[in-house]
Design a protein around this motif. Structure first.
Motif, PDB file in Angstrom:
ATOM      1  N   ALA A 141       9.280  45.757  36.172  1.00 21.54           N
ATOM      2  CA  ALA A 141       8.766  44.457  36.602  1.00 21.54           C
ATOM      3  C   ALA A 141       8.810  43.433  35.474  1.00 21.54           C
ATOM      4  O   ALA A 141       8.992  42.240  35.718  1.00 21.54           O
ATOM      5  N   VAL A 142       8.622  43.889  34.230  1.00 21.38           N
ATOM      6  CA  VAL A 142       8.662  42.971  33.087  1.00 21.38           C
ATOM      7  C   VAL A 142       9.990  43.040  32.349  1.00 21.38           C
ATOM      8  O   VAL A 142      10.147  42.472  31.274  1.00 21.38           O
ATOM      9  N   ASP A 143      10.961  43.774  32.927  1.00 19.12           N
ATOM     10  CA  ASP A 143      12.311  43.861  32.370  1.00 19.12           C
ATOM     11  C   ASP A 143      12.328  44.510  30.995  1.00 19.12           C
ATOM     12  O   ASP A 143      13.069  44.112  30.101  1.00 19.12           O
ATOM     13  N   LEU A 144      11.502  45.524  30.825  1.00 19.68           N
ATOM     14  CA  LEU A 144      11.528  46.325  29.607  1.00 19.68           C
ATOM     15  C   LEU A 144      12.541  47.447  29.804  1.00 19.68           C
ATOM     16  O   LEU A 144      12.572  48.089  30.856  1.00 19.68           O
ATOM     17  N   GLU A 145      13.375  47.689  28.798  1.00 21.84           N
ATOM     18  CA  GLU A 145      14.450  48.668  28.914  1.00 21.84           C
ATOM     19  C   GLU A 145      13.898  50.036  29.334  1.00 21.84           C
ATOM     20  O   GLU A 145      13.087  50.636  28.619  1.00 21.84           O
ATOM     21  N   PRO A 146      14.299  50.561  30.495  1.00 21.14           N
ATOM     22  CA  PRO A 146      13.744  51.840  30.975  1.00 21.14           C
ATOM     23  C   PRO A 146      13.939  52.996  30.003  1.00 21.14           C
ATOM     24  O   PRO A 146      13.067  53.859  29.888  1.00 21.14           O
ATOM     25  N   GLN A 147      15.073  53.024  29.285  1.00 19.97           N
ATOM     26  CA  GLN A 147      15.305  54.139  28.376  1.00 19.97           C
ATOM     27  C   GLN A 147      14.289  54.158  27.236  1.00 19.97           C
ATOM     28  O   GLN A 147      13.858  55.215  26.783  1.00 19.97           O
ATOM     29  N   ALA A 148      13.898  52.962  26.767  1.00 19.95           N
ATOM     30  CA  ALA A 148      12.885  52.900  25.716  1.00 19.95           C
ATOM     31  C   ALA A 148      11.552  53.440  26.219  1.00 19.95           C
ATOM     32  O   ALA A 148      10.825  54.136  25.492  1.00 19.95           O
ATOM     33  N   VAL A 149      11.221  53.134  27.470  1.00 20.64           N
ATOM     34  CA  VAL A 149       9.960  53.622  28.044  1.00 20.64           C
ATOM     35  C   VAL A 149      10.047  55.126  28.287  1.00 20.64           C
ATOM     36  O   VAL A 149       9.090  55.862  28.053  1.00 20.64           O
ATOM     37  N   ARG A 150      11.180  55.592  28.754  1.00 24.25           N
ATOM     38  CA  ARG A 150      11.377  57.019  28.987  1.00 24.25           C
ATOM     39  C   ARG A 150      11.202  57.807  27.690  1.00 24.25           C
ATOM     40  O   ARG A 150      10.542  58.843  27.654  1.00 24.25           O
ATOM     41  N   THR A 151      11.779  57.295  26.605  1.00 22.96           N
ATOM     42  CA  THR A 151      11.642  57.956  25.304  1.00 22.96           C
ATOM     43  C   THR A 151      10.185  57.964  24.853  1.00 22.96           C
ATOM     44  O   THR A 151       9.678  58.986  24.364  1.00 22.96           O
ATOM     45  N   ALA A 152       9.506  56.832  25.019  1.00 24.32           N
ATOM     46  CA  ALA A 152       8.099  56.762  24.633  1.00 24.32           C
ATOM     47  C   ALA A 152       7.259  57.726  25.464  1.00 24.32           C
ATOM     48  O   ALA A 152       6.349  58.385  24.944  1.00 24.32           O
ATOM     49  N   LEU A 153       7.557  57.830  26.751  1.00 21.69           N
ATOM     50  CA  LEU A 153       6.819  58.752  27.619  1.00 21.69           C
ATOM     51  C   LEU A 153       7.034  60.191  27.174  1.00 21.69           C
ATOM     52  O   LEU A 153       6.070  60.974  27.081  1.00 21.69           O
TER      53      LEU A 153
END
Length: 247
Positions: free
Chosen positions: A168-180
């Motif tokens: 929704a905020v256009d944050l790169e999904p791969q960066a979030v996946r790595t953080a998760l």
């Protein structure tokens, strides 16, 4: 392609666009997450904050509030993000982004808002959610509980809501996946659980719906403080000690 948080082109007058403009002006964007202890709200906000912090242009401040029983009770987490100058360290009463993982069926999660970006775990479509809870702004909904049952065997919605928030905020999904992945490993989860959560995250991308809803008629003013309620023996002494220490 690497995206910077809220710095890509989105349609004008949407809530993410307004947040992007706030960051460009040097203002902080305020995020508040609501859930139940053990339900994944804190994990979601921690992973979101870690993904934001991977962008060197941004400063991130994130911290939780735990209920006394620590499991099943209502919990709130706060996050601030800005290009610089993050100095405030207090609960967020008027957030621009509100995340609801579970609980708060009466709409208490919207306290202090008139218009905001709402990312909600619910099977309701966005327009029905806006009407039910009198929300205004950009309303994003995802059936995180159903995805949690499918991948984890339990209605844990935090990871699905995290995926919806990131997109929704256009944050790169791969960066979030790595953080998760990193946060799950930090919490000592076995690899089978880590992989199940990552599969949930992947399926949740694109599984959400959104609508821009008028702010007229919306609005949830902050609730007045009505004291601490019934306190156990000795609690007043503890409160006085805290008060003296803060003078």
């Amino acid at each position: 392609m690497t995206h910077d948080f809220l710095l890509t082109t989105v349609p004008p007058k949407t809530r993410p666009q307004l947040l992007r403009q706030a960051l460009e002006r040097g203002e902080a964007v305020l995020v508040r997450a609501h859930g139940e202890a053990g339900g994944g709200a804190l994990l979601a906000l921690q992973a979101f904050g870690a993904a934001l912090a991977s962008h060197r242009a941004l400063q991130v401040q994130e911290w939780p509030s735990f209920p006394p029983n620590r499991k099943g009770g209502p919990t709130v987490a706060w996050l601030r993000v800005a290009r610089s100058g993050l100095e405030a360290a207090a609960p967020i009463g008027a957030p621009e982004v509100v995340v609801r993982i579970d609980g708060d069926e009466d709409g208490g999660f919207a306290e202090g808002t008139r218009g905001a970006l709402f990312v909600l775990n619910t099977a309701l479509p966005p327009d029905e959610a806006a009407r039910r809870w009198r929300l205004g702004g950009t309303i994003v909904t995802v059936d995180g509980a159903a995805l949690g049952r499918k991948h984890l065997g339990r209605p844990l919605a935090g990871v699905a809501v995290l995926a919806a928030l990131a997109e929704a905020v256009d944050l790169e999904p791969q960066a979030v996946r790595t953080a998760l992945r990193n946060k799950l490993r930090e919490h000592g989860q076995p690899e089978t659980v880590v992989e199940a959560n990552l599969a949930l995250f992947t399926e949740a991308l694109g599984a959400w719906k959104s609508i821009d809803w008028p702010e007229e008629g919306a609005g949830h003013p902050p609730r007045a403080f009505r004291g601490f309620g019934e306190l156990p023996a000795g609690a007043q002494t503890g409160l006085r000690s805290v008060t003296r220490g803060n003078r």
